[in-house]
Design a protein around this motif. Structure first.
Motif, PDB file in Angstrom:
ATOM      1  N   LEU A   1     -20.674  17.277  28.762  1.00 15.57           N
ATOM      2  CA  LEU A   1     -20.178  17.076  27.402  1.00 15.57           C
ATOM      3  C   LEU A   1     -20.234  15.607  27.012  1.00 15.57           C
ATOM      4  CD1 LEU A   1     -17.162  19.561  27.257  1.00 15.57           C
ATOM      5  CD2 LEU A   1     -19.537  19.910  26.565  1.00 15.57           C
ATOM      6  N   ALA A   2     -19.976  14.704  27.950  1.00 17.91           N
ATOM      7  CA  ALA A   2     -20.122  13.273  27.663  1.00 17.91           C
ATOM      8  C   ALA A   2     -21.577  12.925  27.407  1.00 17.91           C
ATOM      9  CB  ALA A   2     -19.566  12.453  28.827  1.00 17.91           C
TER      10      ALA A   2
ATOM     11  N   ILE B   1     -26.198  11.831  23.545  1.00 21.06           N
ATOM     12  CA  ILE B   1     -27.436  12.304  22.916  1.00 21.06           C
ATOM     13  C   ILE B   1     -27.233  12.515  21.421  1.00 21.06           C
ATOM     14  CG2 ILE B   1     -29.059  14.231  22.869  1.00 21.06           C
ATOM     15  CD1 ILE B   1     -28.438  14.572  25.895  1.00 21.06           C
ATOM     16  N   HIS B   2     -26.066  13.028  21.054  1.00 17.13           N
ATOM     17  CA  HIS B   2     -25.757  13.253  19.640  1.00 17.13           C
ATOM     18  C   HIS B   2     -25.746  11.944  18.866  1.00 17.13           C
ATOM     19  CE1 HIS B   2     -23.157  14.466  16.164  1.00 17.13           C
ATOM     20  NE2 HIS B   2     -23.846  15.584  16.293  1.00 17.13           N
ATOM     21  N   ALA B   3     -25.326  10.871  19.513  1.00 12.74           N
ATOM     22  CA  ALA B   3     -25.260   9.569  18.841  1.00 12.74           C
ATOM     23  C   ALA B   3     -26.588   8.820  18.886  1.00 12.74           C
ATOM     24  CB  ALA B   3     -24.169   8.713  19.489  1.00 12.74           C
TER      25      ALA B   3
ATOM     26  N   SER C   1     -21.032   1.621  26.249  1.00 16.96           N
ATOM     27  CA  SER C   1     -19.576   1.577  26.380  1.00 16.96           C
ATOM     28  C   SER C   1     -18.939   0.742  25.276  1.00 16.96           C
ATOM     29  CB  SER C   1     -19.186   1.016  27.754  1.00 16.96           C
ATOM     30  OG  SER C   1     -19.735  -0.280  27.927  1.00 16.96           O
ATOM     31  N   LYS C   2     -19.703  -0.171  24.673  1.00 14.29           N
ATOM     32  CA  LYS C   2     -19.184  -0.988  23.573  1.00 14.29           C
ATOM     33  C   LYS C   2     -19.094  -0.192  22.281  1.00 14.29           C
ATOM     34  CE  LYS C   2     -21.281  -5.156  25.553  1.00 14.29           C
ATOM     35  NZ  LYS C   2     -22.286  -6.238  25.362  1.00 14.29           N
ATOM     36  N   GLN C   3     -19.988   0.758  22.092  1.00 15.33           N
ATOM     37  CA  GLN C   3     -20.030   1.537  20.863  1.00 15.33           C
ATOM     38  C   GLN C   3     -19.280   2.859  20.993  1.00 15.33           C
ATOM     39  OE1 GLN C   3     -21.100  -0.835  18.802  1.00 15.33           O
ATOM     40  NE2 GLN C   3     -22.744   0.332  17.842  1.00 15.33           N
ATOM     41  N   MET C   4     -19.238   3.412  22.202  1.00 15.84           N
ATOM     42  CA  MET C   4     -18.660   4.738  22.423  1.00 15.84           C
ATOM     43  C   MET C   4     -17.701   4.655  23.600  1.00 15.84           C
ATOM     44  SD  MET C   4     -22.218   6.911  22.043  1.00 15.84           S
ATOM     45  CE  MET C   4     -21.389   8.487  21.875  1.00 15.84           C
ATOM     46  N   LEU C   5     -16.538   4.081  23.359  1.00 19.03           N
ATOM     47  CA  LEU C   5     -15.592   3.813  24.438  1.00 19.03           C
ATOM     48  C   LEU C   5     -15.071   5.103  25.065  1.00 19.03           C
ATOM     49  CD1 LEU C   5     -13.968   1.804  26.081  1.00 19.03           C
ATOM     50  CD2 LEU C   5     -12.219   1.832  24.282  1.00 19.03           C
ATOM     51  N   THR C   6     -14.690   6.082  24.251  1.00 17.24           N
ATOM     52  CA  THR C   6     -14.144   7.336  24.780  1.00 17.24           C
ATOM     53  C   THR C   6     -15.184   8.084  25.602  1.00 17.24           C
ATOM     54  OG1 THR C   6     -12.659   7.514  22.869  1.00 17.24           O
ATOM     55  CG2 THR C   6     -13.044   9.510  24.160  1.00 17.24           C
ATOM     56  N   THR C   7     -16.394   8.155  25.067  1.00 13.22           N
ATOM     57  CA  THR C   7     -17.469   8.841  25.794  1.00 13.22           C
ATOM     58  C   THR C   7     -17.789   8.119  27.095  1.00 13.22           C
ATOM     59  OG1 THR C   7     -18.419   9.692  23.741  1.00 13.22           O
ATOM     60  CG2 THR C   7     -19.862   9.605  25.659  1.00 13.22           C
TER      61      THR C   7
ATOM     62  N   ALA D   1     -27.419   0.150  17.320  1.00 11.08           N
ATOM     63  CA  ALA D   1     -26.663  -0.240  16.130  1.00 11.08           C
ATOM     64  C   ALA D   1     -26.127   0.978  15.378  1.00 11.08           C
ATOM     65  CB  ALA D   1     -27.538  -1.080  15.213  1.00 11.08           C
ATOM     66  N   HIS D   2     -26.860   2.092  15.429  1.00  4.29           N
ATOM     67  CA  HIS D   2     -26.438   3.278  14.688  1.00  4.29           C
ATOM     68  C   HIS D   2     -25.569   4.222  15.515  1.00  4.29           C
ATOM     69  CE1 HIS D   2     -29.863   1.954  12.184  1.00  4.29           C
ATOM     70  NE2 HIS D   2     -29.177   2.513  11.197  1.00  4.29           N
ATOM     71  N   ALA D   3     -25.404   3.930  16.802  1.00  2.00           N
ATOM     72  CA  ALA D   3     -24.587   4.800  17.651  1.00  2.00           C
ATOM     73  C   ALA D   3     -23.111   4.633  17.321  1.00  2.00           C
ATOM     74  CB  ALA D   3     -24.836   4.475  19.117  1.00  2.00           C
ATOM     75  N   GLN D   4     -22.391   5.730  17.261  1.00  2.00           N
ATOM     76  CA  GLN D   4     -20.950   5.683  17.035  1.00  2.00           C
ATOM     77  C   GLN D   4     -20.290   6.858  17.746  1.00  2.00           C
ATOM     78  OE1 GLN D   4     -20.215   6.023  12.832  1.00  2.00           O
ATOM     79  NE2 GLN D   4     -21.355   7.923  12.617  1.00  2.00           N
ATOM     80  N   GLU D   5     -18.998   6.723  17.949  1.00  2.00           N
ATOM     81  CA  GLU D   5     -18.256   7.746  18.685  1.00  2.00           C
ATOM     82  C   GLU D   5     -18.313   9.076  17.952  1.00  2.00           C
ATOM     83  OE1 GLU D   5     -17.333   9.104  21.548  1.00  2.00           O
ATOM     84  OE2 GLU D   5     -16.356   7.184  21.982  1.00  2.00           O
ATOM     85  N   SER D   6     -18.350  10.157  18.719  1.00  2.00           N
ATOM     86  CA  SER D   6     -18.432  11.495  18.137  1.00  2.00           C
ATOM     87  C   SER D   6     -17.109  11.880  17.494  1.00  2.00           C
ATOM     88  CB  SER D   6     -18.802  12.511  19.229  1.00  2.00           C
ATOM     89  OG  SER D   6     -20.022  12.163  19.844  1.00  2.00           O
ATOM     90  N   GLY D   7     -17.145  12.967  16.721  1.00  2.00           N
ATOM     91  CA  GLY D   7     -15.967  13.426  16.011  1.00  2.00           C
ATOM     92  C   GLY D   7     -14.928  14.065  16.925  1.00  2.00           C
ATOM     93  N   TRP D   8     -13.814  14.464  16.316  1.00  2.00           N
ATOM     94  CA  TRP D   8     -12.668  14.949  17.083  1.00  2.00           C
ATOM     95  C   TRP D   8     -12.985  16.206  17.875  1.00  2.00           C
ATOM     96  CZ3 TRP D   8     -10.916  19.858  16.368  1.00  2.00           C
ATOM     97  CH2 TRP D   8     -11.310  20.499  15.186  1.00  2.00           C
TER      98      TRP D   8
END
Length: 646
Positions: free
Chosen positions: A348-349, A354-356, A369-375, A449-456
């Motif tokens: 799932l991580a 991949i989704h981002a 890890s800088k853009q997607m801390l939770t993942t 630059a376009h990567a961001q954390e996934s939704g809830w």
């Protein structure tokens, strides 16, 4: 409190959800996905309640419900379910992982044009696995086994517009069928020996000595072939990496709690045959350790993040088979349970990444890890749980150590050494995957630059799984769950090393994990120059790993191409020999004979052929079979003329 006699609802609720989604999904909010989520949540609640009943002694292990099903000859076959330690814990694992995957899919699959169909397949797939876990006989087990295979085909090839996905679905279906054919032969042998398919009755018959060691070996190996296909053991492992063409939630479900776990569970349910056969357990142990080692080596050269995890799954399934083969029954099921948690978390991580990033290639990632801390934190927790760096936060440490201890206690020193080396490789390839994806510098700035954390809907399952993946092994080990609920009833708890060996055996996989991690970080966490230099220096070996030991090429040469060639030959025979020469030839002969008859009739009508009245009128019977008989006789006459007079 759920009555044990109503446990079948745990499986029937996802089936009912699948039917409702298929029939009414287009008219419902979220296209009916919430029905599947509510149904599997209810199944999870019931599974938890059964587990607590098992824990406090309300539910006695071995609870069985039997109902008449159908008769065949003099045999009455019964439908039922069996509740014991392995089945109750597997119900808990399957329903929990399935619930998290379905919630996760709300975000991951929301743009799919076949969103409703996806949830229908997920619910049906979950029903198949839950019914398989509950089954108390081989017939039910095999029916659910095959239904699960069909669902896996639908899900792996879900995006069938892509040729790669369509081919992967076909490959998974055909490869697992090879093992299933042999498994079916094993079931016939079981019925021939015992006149029943019931697990409990068969176990009792074997304990009473109703079967010889040689016949038990035959049945065990036939059954194990089915497990080899489903659980992707060498040499039928090639379908599982290609199954990554399916959506990531499917990969998480297949690789953690459902399809691949079914093979190990089959060996567990058939363990009486294996304990009665030294040859069978040796076969299982060696197939398992070879699978674990080869898959770990192949993961070292994989560039697709999901394929790395796929090879990791194959390797860990190999560990489970090693546990079964060295009489570490409880250790193998323990590892199956912990593996479901951390592998679901890792997949799932990876899906969130991949989704981002819109790519699976780890060489196009870096510093995420800088853009997607939770993942990144979720993947790191899964990495810790799998590798076993810190015992209290590493679920696999306890289960893997039990497997290696059972190998040492059984004097399987070579298997122990190969298993320990595989632990080093596991830390190396997982450290490589984590470093290439989340550490270092971004290698493609635009994607980064376009990567961001996934939704809830995608991050909540990650946060739920993180503590479970880290602590499940410690909790189960410290509470004695393995000894109480996962031990083989015929011989007590899984064997462990004794005496002085107990003090140092746990440190072997721990040291291997730290060594592999340090090496991975030194090669991949910063500059990649050293990693590239090693790849160039060992180019032939690296190419061997990248080509997956040429298993696919061998199968293509030995099986796929001959089958395709035979298919083309049969196509020519069908079109030219059968259609053109036989069917069209008979048609031309019929036309010729009918034309000749018409000429005779027309000629006799005007008196040009005096012999025409000699032809009897009753030859025209108006029956098709009479015409066919005349045609065949004429054809045979022409053939005889051709053979003897020309």
């Amino acid at each position: 409190m759920v009555s044990p006699s109503a446990a079948y609802w745990i499986a029937l609720l996802p089936l009912a959800a699948a039917v409702l989604i298929l029939a009414l999904g287009r008219y419902l909010p979220l296209r009916g996905a919430w029905i599947g989520i509510v149904a599997i949540a209810a199944s999870l609640v019931m599974s938890v309640d059964l587990y607590w009943q098992l824990l406090d002694g309300t539910l006695k292990p071995g609870y069985e419900v039997l109902l008449p099903w159908f008769t065949a000859g003099f045999h009455l076959f019964e439908w039922g379910f069996l509740l014991d330690g392995p089945s109750v814990i597997m119900l808990l694992v399957v329903s929990a992982v399935s619930l998290l995957v379905q919630v996760y899919s709300l975000g991951y699959m929301r743009d799919s044009p076949r969103f409703k169909r996806f949830y229908f397949y997920l619910s049906l797939f979950t029903y198949s696995m839950l019914s398989l876990v509950l089954a108390n006989n081989y017939i039910q087990f095999f029916m659910c086994w095959e239904l699960m295979g069909a669902c896996s085909y639908f899900l792996i090839s879900f995006e069938f517009e892509r040729d790669a996905a369509a081919r992967a679905g076909n490959k998974a279906f055909v490869t697992t069928r090879v093992g299933d054919i042999v498994f079916y032969a094993g079931l016939l042998a079981v019925f021939f020996a015992f006149q029943t398919f019931n697990f409990v009755q068969i176990q009792q018959h074997i304990a009473d000595g109703m079967i010889s060691t040689r016949f038990a070996s035959l049945i065990a190996i036939l059954i194990f072939c089915g497990a080899v296909g489903k659980s992707a053991q060498v040499p039928l492992h090639t379908w599982l990496p290609d199954a990554m063409e399916g959506p990531t939630p499917v990969s998480a479900l297949i690789h953690s709690a459902t399809m691949v776990a079914a093979g190990v569970y089959l060996v567990a349910r058939s363990y009486s045959f294996f304990t009665a056969s030294p040859l069978a357990v040796q076969t299982v142990a060696w197939v398992g350790v070879v699978t674990a080692l080869l898959a770990a080596l192949m993961a070292l050269a994989a560039e697709d993040i999901k394929r790395v995890l796929a090879y990791s799954t194959i390797s860990q399934l190999g560990y489970m088979m090693v546990g079964m083969g060295v009489l570490g029954y409880g250790a193998a099921l323990f590892h199956l349970t912990t593996h479901a948690a951390f592998k679901a978390l890792l997949f799932l991580a990876a899906g969130s990444v991949i989704h981002a990033m819109h790519t699976n290639d780890m060489w196009k990632m870096g510093s995420l890890s800088k853009q997607m801390l939770t993942t990144g934190l979720a993947f790191f927790c899964g990495y810790l749980a799998l590798v076993g760096l810190v015992p209290i936060f590493s679920s696999s440490f306890y289960s893997k150590e039990m497997i290696l201890s059972a190998a040492w206690a059984g004097h399987q020193n070579v298997i122990f050494a190969l298993g320990s080396f595989t632990a080093f490789l596991t830390a190396l390839y997982m450290g490589r995957a984590f470093a290439l994806t989340f550490l270092g510098e971004p290698r493609e700035r635009d994607r980064f630059a376009h990567a961001q954390e996934s939704g809830w809907s995608m991050t909540i399952p990650l946060m739920v799984l993180m503590p479970v993946a880290l602590l499940l092994g410690f909790v189960m080990h410290s509470n004695g769950v393995v000894e109480r609920f996962l031990s083989w009833p015929a011989q007590g708890s899984a064997p462990t090393a004794a005496g002085v060996h107990e003090r140092w055996i746990p440190y072997v996989p721990l040291a291997a994990a730290w060594l592999g991690t340090v090496l991975a970080m030194s090669l991949y966490a910063g500059s990649l120059d050293r990693a590239r230099w090693i790849a160039r220096a060992f180019r032939p070996f690296y190419a061997l790993l990248a080509r997956k030991f040429f298993f696919d090429e061998f199968y293509d040469f030995a099986f796929v191409r001959p089958v395709l060639l035979l298919s083309r030959v049969l196509d020519v025979v069908d079109r030219v020999v059968v259609d053109r020469w036989l069917v069209d030839g008979v048609g031309m002969l019929a036309w010729f004979l009918s034309s000749a008859r018409r000429w005779f009739e027309d000629a006799s009508a005007v008196g040009e052929v005096p012999v025409a009245p000699a032809i009897p009128e009753n030859v025209d019977t108006h029956f098709v079979q009479s015409y066919l008989l005349i045609i065949v006789i004429g054809f045979l006459c022409l053939a005889c003329w051709k053979v003897f007079f020309s």
